[in-house]
Design a protein around this motif. Structure first.
Motif, PDB file in Angstrom:
ATOM      1  N   ILE A  54       0.840  -1.140  -0.099  1.00 23.45           N
ATOM      2  CA  ILE A  54      -0.014  -0.077  -0.073  1.00 23.45           C
ATOM      3  C   ILE A  54       1.088   1.091   0.008  1.00 23.45           C
ATOM      4  CG2 ILE A  54      -1.870   1.175   1.078  1.00 23.45           C
ATOM      5  CD1 ILE A  54      -2.448  -1.579   0.139  1.00 23.45           C
ATOM      6  N   HIS A  55       0.594   2.051  -0.987  1.00 22.85           N
ATOM      7  CA  HIS A  55       1.378   3.407  -1.222  1.00 22.85           C
ATOM      8  C   HIS A  55       0.783   4.502  -0.437  1.00 22.85           C
ATOM      9  CE1 HIS A  55       4.097   1.303  -3.910  1.00 22.85           C
ATOM     10  NE2 HIS A  55       3.285   0.935  -4.400  1.00 22.85           N
ATOM     11  N   LEU A  56       1.197   4.977   0.922  1.00 24.15           N
ATOM     12  CA  LEU A  56       0.556   6.056   1.504  1.00 24.15           C
ATOM     13  C   LEU A  56       1.198   7.168   1.177  1.00 24.15           C
ATOM     14  CD1 LEU A  56       0.310   4.314   5.148  1.00 24.15           C
ATOM     15  CD2 LEU A  56      -1.229   4.494   3.072  1.00 24.15           C
ATOM     16  N   GLU A  57       1.004   8.580   1.500  1.00 19.60           N
ATOM     17  CA  GLU A  57       1.612   9.703   1.273  1.00 19.60           C
ATOM     18  C   GLU A  57       2.856   9.803   1.555  1.00 19.60           C
ATOM     19  OE1 GLU A  57       0.971  14.552   2.531  1.00 19.60           O
ATOM     20  OE2 GLU A  57      -0.600  12.955   3.361  1.00 19.60           O
ATOM     21  N   ASN A  58       3.575   9.503   2.427  1.00 21.15           N
ATOM     22  CA  ASN A  58       5.239   9.515   2.391  1.00 21.15           C
ATOM     23  C   ASN A  58       5.819   8.311   2.848  1.00 21.15           C
ATOM     24  OD1 ASN A  58       3.949   9.352   5.029  1.00 21.15           O
ATOM     25  ND2 ASN A  58       5.067  10.912   5.885  1.00 21.15           N
ATOM     26  N   LYS A  59       5.008   7.183   2.579  1.00 20.27           N
ATOM     27  CA  LYS A  59       5.801   5.780   2.815  1.00 20.27           C
ATOM     28  C   LYS A  59       4.958   4.798   2.063  1.00 20.27           C
ATOM     29  CE  LYS A  59       3.373   5.453   7.325  1.00 20.27           C
ATOM     30  NZ  LYS A  59       3.251   5.269   8.762  1.00 20.27           N
ATOM     31  N   THR A  60       5.410   3.522   2.220  1.00 21.75           N
ATOM     32  CA  THR A  60       4.833   2.436   1.601  1.00 21.75           C
ATOM     33  C   THR A  60       4.937   1.513   2.700  1.00 21.75           C
ATOM     34  OG1 THR A  60       5.838   2.710  -0.600  1.00 21.75           O
ATOM     35  CG2 THR A  60       4.977   0.647  -0.357  1.00 21.75           C
ATOM     36  N   VAL A  61       3.627   0.501   2.844  1.00 22.49           N
ATOM     37  CA  VAL A  61       3.583  -0.397   3.911  1.00 22.49           C
ATOM     38  C   VAL A  61       2.978  -1.822   3.216  1.00 22.49           C
ATOM     39  CG1 VAL A  61       3.453   1.198   5.854  1.00 22.49           C
ATOM     40  CG2 VAL A  61       1.250   0.214   4.525  1.00 22.49           C
ATOM     41  N   THR A  62       3.305  -2.783   3.957  1.00 22.01           N
ATOM     42  CA  THR A  62       2.784  -4.135   3.440  1.00 22.01           C
ATOM     43  C   THR A  62       1.666  -4.532   4.359  1.00 22.01           C
ATOM     44  OG1 THR A  62       4.841  -4.923   2.527  1.00 22.01           O
ATOM     45  CG2 THR A  62       3.270  -6.481   3.306  1.00 22.01           C
ATOM     46  N   LYS A  63       0.386  -4.973   3.717  1.00 20.74           N
ATOM     47  CA  LYS A  63      -0.695  -5.429   4.569  1.00 20.74           C
ATOM     48  C   LYS A  63      -0.941  -7.026   3.933  1.00 20.74           C
ATOM     49  CE  LYS A  63      -1.733  -1.506   6.680  1.00 20.74           C
ATOM     50  NZ  LYS A  63      -1.696  -1.669   8.217  1.00 20.74           N
ATOM     51  N   LEU A  64      -1.623  -7.521   4.917  1.00 20.60           N
ATOM     52  CA  LEU A  64      -2.239  -8.926   4.936  1.00 20.60           C
ATOM     53  C   LEU A  64      -3.839  -8.921   5.115  1.00 20.60           C
ATOM     54  CD1 LEU A  64       0.967  -9.683   5.127  1.00 20.60           C
ATOM     55  CD2 LEU A  64      -0.223 -11.997   5.413  1.00 20.60           C
ATOM     56  N   ARG A  65      -4.613  -9.547   4.192  1.00 22.13           N
ATOM     57  CA  ARG A  65      -6.025  -9.842   4.596  1.00 22.13           C
ATOM     58  C   ARG A  65      -6.419 -10.933   4.008  1.00 22.13           C
ATOM     59  NH1 ARG A  65      -9.307  -7.853   0.507  1.00 22.13           N
ATOM     60  NH2 ARG A  65      -8.095  -6.693  -1.286  1.00 22.13           N
ATOM     61  N   TYR A  66      -7.576 -11.541   4.245  1.00 18.63           N
ATOM     62  CA  TYR A  66      -8.103 -12.845   3.805  1.00 18.63           C
ATOM     63  C   TYR A  66      -9.378 -12.242   2.674  1.00 18.63           C
ATOM     64  CZ  TYR A  66      -6.473 -16.015   7.292  1.00 18.63           C
ATOM     65  OH  TYR A  66      -5.401 -16.590   8.131  1.00 18.63           O
ATOM     66  N   VAL A  67      -9.111 -13.108   1.737  1.00 21.56           N
ATOM     67  CA  VAL A  67     -10.158 -12.882   0.620  1.00 21.56           C
ATOM     68  C   VAL A  67     -11.145 -14.210   0.358  1.00 21.56           C
ATOM     69  CG1 VAL A  67      -8.482 -11.148  -0.628  1.00 21.56           C
ATOM     70  CG2 VAL A  67      -8.513 -13.694  -1.037  1.00 21.56           C
ATOM     71  N   THR A  68     -12.461 -13.741   0.171  1.00 18.65           N
ATOM     72  CA  THR A  68     -13.378 -14.573  -0.115  1.00 18.65           C
ATOM     73  C   THR A  68     -14.201 -14.501  -1.105  1.00 18.65           C
ATOM     74  OG1 THR A  68     -14.905 -13.613   1.437  1.00 18.65           O
ATOM     75  CG2 THR A  68     -13.316 -15.542   2.345  1.00 18.65           C
ATOM     76  N   GLY A  69     -15.098 -15.485  -1.674  1.00 17.48           N
ATOM     77  CA  GLY A  69     -16.208 -15.062  -2.491  1.00 17.48           C
ATOM     78  C   GLY A  69     -15.745 -14.332  -3.703  1.00 17.48           C
ATOM     79  N   ALA A  70     -16.413 -13.526  -4.315  1.00 18.39           N
ATOM     80  CA  ALA A  70     -15.809 -13.018  -5.779  1.00 18.39           C
ATOM     81  C   ALA A  70     -14.637 -12.436  -6.055  1.00 18.39           C
ATOM     82  CB  ALA A  70     -17.048 -11.814  -6.130  1.00 18.39           C
ATOM     83  N   GLU A  71     -14.166 -11.841  -4.692  1.00 15.48           N
ATOM     84  CA  GLU A  71     -12.816 -11.235  -4.795  1.00 15.48           C
ATOM     85  C   GLU A  71     -11.871 -12.354  -4.774  1.00 15.48           C
ATOM     86  OE1 GLU A  71     -10.141  -8.085  -2.221  1.00 15.48           O
ATOM     87  OE2 GLU A  71     -11.716  -9.031  -1.085  1.00 15.48           O
ATOM     88  N   ARG A  72     -12.092 -13.495  -4.205  1.00 22.88           N
ATOM     89  CA  ARG A  72     -11.095 -14.354  -4.154  1.00 22.88           C
ATOM     90  C   ARG A  72     -10.953 -14.870  -5.875  1.00 22.88           C
ATOM     91  NH1 ARG A  72     -10.673 -20.299  -0.914  1.00 22.88           N
ATOM     92  NH2 ARG A  72      -8.633 -20.744  -1.683  1.00 22.88           N
ATOM     93  N   VAL A  73     -12.114 -15.188  -6.270  1.00 24.85           N
ATOM     94  CA  VAL A  73     -12.298 -15.631  -7.861  1.00 24.85           C
ATOM     95  C   VAL A  73     -11.588 -14.677  -8.599  1.00 24.85           C
ATOM     96  CG1 VAL A  73     -13.788 -15.906  -9.660  1.00 24.85           C
ATOM     97  CG2 VAL A  73     -14.532 -16.673  -7.616  1.00 24.85           C
ATOM     98  N   GLU A  74     -11.636 -13.407  -8.387  1.00 18.37           N
ATOM     99  CA  GLU A  74     -10.800 -12.521  -9.155  1.00 18.37           C
ATOM    100  C   GLU A  74      -9.309 -12.458  -8.830  1.00 18.37           C
ATOM    101  OE1 GLU A  74     -10.716  -7.620 -10.174  1.00 18.37           O
ATOM    102  OE2 GLU A  74     -12.001  -8.285  -8.753  1.00 18.37           O
TER     103      GLU A  74
END
Length: 532
Positions: A484-504
């Motif tokens: 994720i690119h924020l205003e003055n830094k870049t960070v890494t995030k993890l999250r679960y995906v399900t349903g249509a988002e997982r298909v994509e």
């Protein structure tokens, strides 16, 4: 099994808390998104030595914290200002103990393990995992006993080295000691002789001074008494010629008497007659001690006695070293006999197990697309070592040709599948992390590997980092890593995906960023087929 991982200031991760579930979980993400941070976090949480590339960019709060929470155990690692601390349930532990203890709960596989599989010791270690519990306990006893045997051998070699070094000096030490034992005197005797010499020197000096003083006062010629007599005669003549009486003569008599008293006192100071023989003997004795000191390279007489004691200690040490050497040799032979007995038990267990083990691996290889694969085990006799009396060698052929050592006969994709097949012999009820174990495979083969991971997940927690849609679709749970690119830094995030988002997400893994309808349909089929 792993329930949650908490990470602060690791790589591009600022603060993440990720919950994990039983069964099969995949982690996917674009190249460079930060998937490796998860493996790094696990490694830190298991007590692995930290690398500079692990740390984040929070310079104001340069403190990295990783916490691995299991069902009934918590591992915590804190790194800050070049310090590293490790805790198990809030109790401080060394990294070594942490690594040993955490290895009971976690098994991590990376591409390095594919390389390790080609190492000579890998086959023996992996094969012995398939032995019965009873024989695995015997293997553990053997390894502990073998370490004791090595420790004894090391101590024995030190004793032999020290003994050989001392033996080179033994004849010289004995020669010197024999000469020194002929030296018979005490420090008290030396002090007495030195006193005689000192006193004799003082007596001679005193005699000379006293005699010289008496000679001046009462000797022949112009002595003090002689001059006083002359003065008295002159005074008497003076009084007679002048017919005048004075008290000068009386005063002179007083002086005369006082001089005579002085002479008497001086004569009493004369020393008694000196024993010239005693003085000579004392001087000879002191000179001899000085020669002995020079001969044996010491400065003082006390050092003569110290050197004699050291020679005696050195020769006594040789006797002690010989006794210790014999003791360690006896203990080494005893340990070796015990090792042989345990090694014979292991040899018998391996011989009974090897064909069944090879058959299981060969079957798994064929299930994962190597229909004509041949997998065999060879027990290669070796001198007794940490493996026992033999070393296991994996032999392989992908096409029913003559089998050869696995390190020469298997490709990268084949190694990946063989490695996965071998995982069935790792402990149940543990967490297994696969960091791109699917390297070198694709398509239908990847799907078959995914099925094998699914089977492993029936009695283990499987977490796999993958680029392959077939494996991603097979998992029960799907985590994505995003940068994720924020205003003055870049960070890494993890999250679960399900349903249509997982298909994509699966569709993107098939076709790339521009998802086609065909890719979406294929992703749906994969997920529908797997029931996700």
């Amino acid at each position: 099994m792993l329930r949650q991982i908490s990470v602060k200031n690791l790589g591009l991760v600022e603060n993440e808390n990720i919950t994990f579930f039983d069964g099969f979980t995949v982690i996917t993400g674009e190249t460079g998104s930060g998937k490796s941070f998860f493996c790094n976090a696990i490694k830190l949480g298991m007590g692995e030595r930290a690398k500079n590339t692990f740390f984040g960019g929070d310079t104001e709060n340069n403190r990295t914290v990783v916490e691995l929470e299991l069902k009934n155990k918590i591992f915590r690692r804190i790194l800050e200002k070049n310090k590293s601390r490790f805790f198990i349930d809030d109790v401080p532990e060394s990294l070594k103990n942490g690594q040993e203890f955490s290895s009971k709960y976690f098994h991590m596989h990376s591409q390095h393990d594919n390389i390790f599989l080609k190492q000579p010791e890998a086959a023996t270690q992996i094969f012995d995992r398939s032995l019965s519990e009873k024989n695995r306990i015997i293997k553990k006893e053997y390894l502990e006993l073998y370490q004791e045997y090595l420790d004894i051998k090391l101590e024995l070699s030190k004793k032999i080295e020290a003994l050989e070094k001392n033996m080179l000096q033994k004849d010289f030490w004995e020669f010197q000691l024999e000469k020194m034992q002929k030296i018979q005197f005490t420090l008290e005797e030396l002090e007495s002789a030195e006193f005689i010499i000192k006193n004799s020197s003082f007596s001679v000096d005193t005699k000379e001074i006293v005699e010289e003083s008496i000679e001046i006062l009462a000797g022949e010629g112009n002595s003090v008494l002689s001059l006083l007599d002359t003065v008295e005669t002159s005074i008497n003549r003076l009084e007679k010629s002048s017919n005048k009486k004075t008290n000068n003569s009386e005063k002179l008599n007083i002086i005369f008497t006082q001089v005579q008293d002085i002479i008497a006192n001086l004569e009493s100071e004369l020393p008694d007659g000196l024993n010239e023989q005693e003085i000579a003997e004392a001087q000879n004795f002191v000179s001899q001690v000085s020669r002995w000191s020079k001969e044996f390279g010491v400065i003082s007489p006390q050092q003569l006695f110290d050197k004699k004691q050291k020679l005696e200690d050195n020769l006594e040490n040789i006797k002690n070293l010989e006794d210790e050497k014999n003791k360690y040799e006896e203990e080494k032979n005893k340990k070796f006999e015990q090792l042989e007995k345990l090694a014979d038990i292991l040899s018998e267990a391996r011989a009974e197990r090897k064909d069944e083990f090879a058959g299981l691996i060969q079957e798994k290889c064929r299930i994962m697309g190597m229909e004509k694969a041949v997998f065999q085990l060879k027990l290669k006799p070796v001198e007794i070592c940490k493996y026992g009396k033999e070393q296991v060698e994996f032999l392989f052929s992908a096409n029913q040709n003559e089998v050869q050592n696995l390190s020469f006969s298997a490709s990268g994709g084949e190694i990946a599948r063989i490695t996965l097949a071998l995982k069935q012999f790792f402990p149940e009820n543990t967490t297994m992390i696969f960091d791109e174990i699917d390297t070198g495979v694709s398509g239908a083969i990847a799907e078959k590997m995914a099925h094998e991971m699914q089977k492993l997940a029936e009695n283990r927690q499987i977490i796999a980092i993958t680029h392959l849609p077939q494996i991603a679709a097979m998992a029960r749970h799907h985590l994505i890593v995003e940068k994720i690119h924020l205003e003055n830094k870049t960070v890494t995030k993890l999250r679960y995906v399900t349903g249509a988002e997982r298909v994509e997400i699966v569709a993107k893994m098939i076709s790339g960023e521009n998802v086609s309808d065909e890719a979406l349909d294929q992703a749906k089929k994969l997920l529908h087929f797997t029931g996700k």
